[in-house]
Design an enzyme around this catalytic site. Structure first.
Site, PDB file in Angstrom:
ATOM      1  N   THR A 130       0.806  -1.223   0.000  1.00 35.72           N
ATOM      2  CA  THR A 130       0.000   0.000   0.000  1.00 35.72           C
ATOM      3  C   THR A 130       0.843   1.280   0.000  1.00 35.72           C
ATOM      4  O   THR A 130       0.295   2.383   0.067  1.00 35.72           O
ATOM      5  CB  THR A 130      -0.929   0.038   1.230  1.00 35.72           C
ATOM      6  OG1 THR A 130      -0.147   0.147   2.424  1.00 35.72           O
ATOM      7  CG2 THR A 130      -1.784  -1.218   1.302  1.00 35.72           C
ATOM      8  N   PHE A 174       0.239  -4.682   3.333  1.00 35.68           N
ATOM      9  CA  PHE A 174       1.302  -4.271   4.258  1.00 35.68           C
ATOM     10  C   PHE A 174       1.758  -2.861   3.941  1.00 35.68           C
ATOM     11  O   PHE A 174       1.548  -2.339   2.829  1.00 35.68           O
ATOM     12  CB  PHE A 174       2.483  -5.246   4.192  1.00 35.68           C
ATOM     13  CG  PHE A 174       3.198  -5.257   2.871  1.00 35.68           C
ATOM     14  CD1 PHE A 174       4.288  -4.436   2.638  1.00 35.68           C
ATOM     15  CD2 PHE A 174       2.781  -6.102   1.844  1.00 35.68           C
ATOM     16  CE1 PHE A 174       4.959  -4.447   1.412  1.00 35.68           C
ATOM     17  CE2 PHE A 174       3.439  -6.132   0.625  1.00 35.68           C
ATOM     18  CZ  PHE A 174       4.529  -5.302   0.413  1.00 35.68           C
ATOM     19  N   CYS A 175       2.375  -2.232   4.938  1.00 33.53           N
ATOM     20  CA  CYS A 175       2.960  -0.903   4.785  1.00 33.53           C
ATOM     21  C   CYS A 175       4.096  -0.766   5.790  1.00 33.53           C
ATOM     22  O   CYS A 175       4.468  -1.744   6.441  1.00 33.53           O
ATOM     23  CB  CYS A 175       1.901   0.191   4.968  1.00 33.53           C
ATOM     24  SG  CYS A 175       1.072   0.133   6.573  1.00 33.53           S
ATOM     25  N   THR A 176       4.663   0.419   5.929  1.00 32.97           N
ATOM     26  CA  THR A 176       5.880   0.573   6.722  1.00 32.97           C
ATOM     27  C   THR A 176       5.679   0.205   8.189  1.00 32.97           C
ATOM     28  O   THR A 176       6.395  -0.629   8.743  1.00 32.97           O
ATOM     29  CB  THR A 176       6.400   2.018   6.622  1.00 32.97           C
ATOM     30  OG1 THR A 176       6.554   2.369   5.251  1.00 32.97           O
ATOM     31  CG2 THR A 176       7.736   2.161   7.341  1.00 32.97           C
ATOM     32  N   ILE A 203       6.172  -3.481   8.046  1.00 34.92           N
ATOM     33  CA  ILE A 203       7.464  -3.986   7.581  1.00 34.92           C
ATOM     34  C   ILE A 203       8.526  -3.878   8.681  1.00 34.92           C
ATOM     35  O   ILE A 203       9.360  -4.775   8.854  1.00 34.92           O
ATOM     36  CB  ILE A 203       7.928  -3.211   6.334  1.00 34.92           C
ATOM     37  CG1 ILE A 203       6.907  -3.343   5.205  1.00 34.92           C
ATOM     38  CG2 ILE A 203       9.295  -3.698   5.864  1.00 34.92           C
ATOM     39  CD1 ILE A 203       7.051  -2.277   4.131  1.00 34.92           C
TER      40      ILE A 203
END
Length: 315
Positions: A130, A174-176, A203
């Protein structure tokens, strides 16, 4: 060694402005730097400082209404990764531009880092990154779909244009650090997608918890501070930012003929006018002489400092 704390929390703040001054004062008073965003939907940001300083700011945030359950992720930095402390008021703590999205109502099912590999390796699962295109360029999960979005605002339109591709699939996102997935998974649930999952802690938590030899992550993870990228074990990566376009660059990128320090890289060479480049060169000359900002930048920062002091006095 400094502590870097990345945090977000969705909770109603009827008057975010009333929280701004005291939060900025506690952070600045403890030498903490970084950026914290306040909005009617909650708080988001990354800060860095000593152990005592970070603990003081986190204690203050946890005492805010609805924030007792605040979670955060920590890493370290050898030097201060932020230039100053900013507490800003925003409409959203992560901008999606979808007024009906409400992460406090429902989100996708959280998947712990230890269970993520098994999920995204399943044949009936589509994995979607994302994050923005420049973040994906330096690292992502093997087999993940890159929407190619320039900003998070673009994600809803991308999904609606591509939803048919994912018919019959379970969706793993998922993202940071997890905040964008709070909104994107709520959005997909609202679009009628039944099976939506997202990586708990993002992540950064995966890179912290999953051994490199077992990892399905490829490359580095972009972070929004002077470290630029982090790898497995949250070790600082090799990237720097192009100070013209703010994209991450590898050492190889900086050896290309298009690269000029502070002025251009191979990705943005055709994106700015000659007048822009002249302004960038002057800014770089000032930086090389040890001056922090060009005159327009300096004026903007002075205005922001005045606004912060007014917030302190009003609190």
């Amino acid at each position: 060694m400094l502590i870097v704390a990345a945090l977000y929390h969705f909770t109603p703040f009827p008057d975010p402005r009333a929280l701004q001054g005291p939060l900025a004062r506690i952070a600045c008073g403890h030498g903490v730097r970084g950026t914290l965003l306040l909005a009617p939907e909650g708080i988001n940001g990354t800060i860095a400082g000593t152990r005592d300083g970070i603990d003081a700011v986190l204690a203050h945030i946890r005492a805010l209404p609805g924030c007792a359950g605040l979670a955060w992720k920590e890493s370290t930095a050898e030097t201060m990764p932020f230039g100053r402390m900013k507490v800003r008021l925003k409409r959203e703590i992560v901008t999606m531009g979808q007024p009906d999205v409400d992460p406090t109502a429902a989100v996708g099912r959280y998947v712990a880092p230890a269970d993520w590999n098994a999920l995204i390796s399943a044949p009936d699962v589509a994995v979607i990154d994302t994050r923005n295109d420049y973040e994906v360029q330096i690292g992502t999960f093997a087999g993940a779909v890159d929407p190619g979005t320039r900003s998070f605002r673009d994600f809803p339109a991308w999904w609606r244009a591509n939803a048919e591709r994912f018919q019959g699939k379970r969706i793993a996102m998922f993202c940071t650090g997890g905040i964008r997935c709070e909104k994107s998974t709520n959005f997909l649930l609202g679009e009628g997608v039944a099976d939506v999952f997202h990586l708990q802690g993002g992540i950064l938590k995966y890179l912290e918890d999953v051994p490199e030899e077992d990892s399905l992550w490829q490359g580095e993870c972009f972070v929004f501070d002077k470290r630029v990228s982090l790898g497995h074990g949250l070790r600082q990566g090799p990237h720097v930012l192009c100070h013209a376009c703010r994209r991450p660059l590898t050492p190889e990128d900086r050896s290309r003929p298009e690269y000029e320090d502070g002025v251009s890289c191979h990705r943005c060479l055709g994106e700015y006018s000659d007048a822009d480049r002249a302004r960038f060169r002057e800014r770089q000359r000032q930086a090389d002489r040890g001056e922090c900002f060009s005159q327009p930048d300096q004026a903007a920062h002075q205005a922001e400092d005045r606004n912060m002091m007014l917030a302190f006095k009003s609190s």
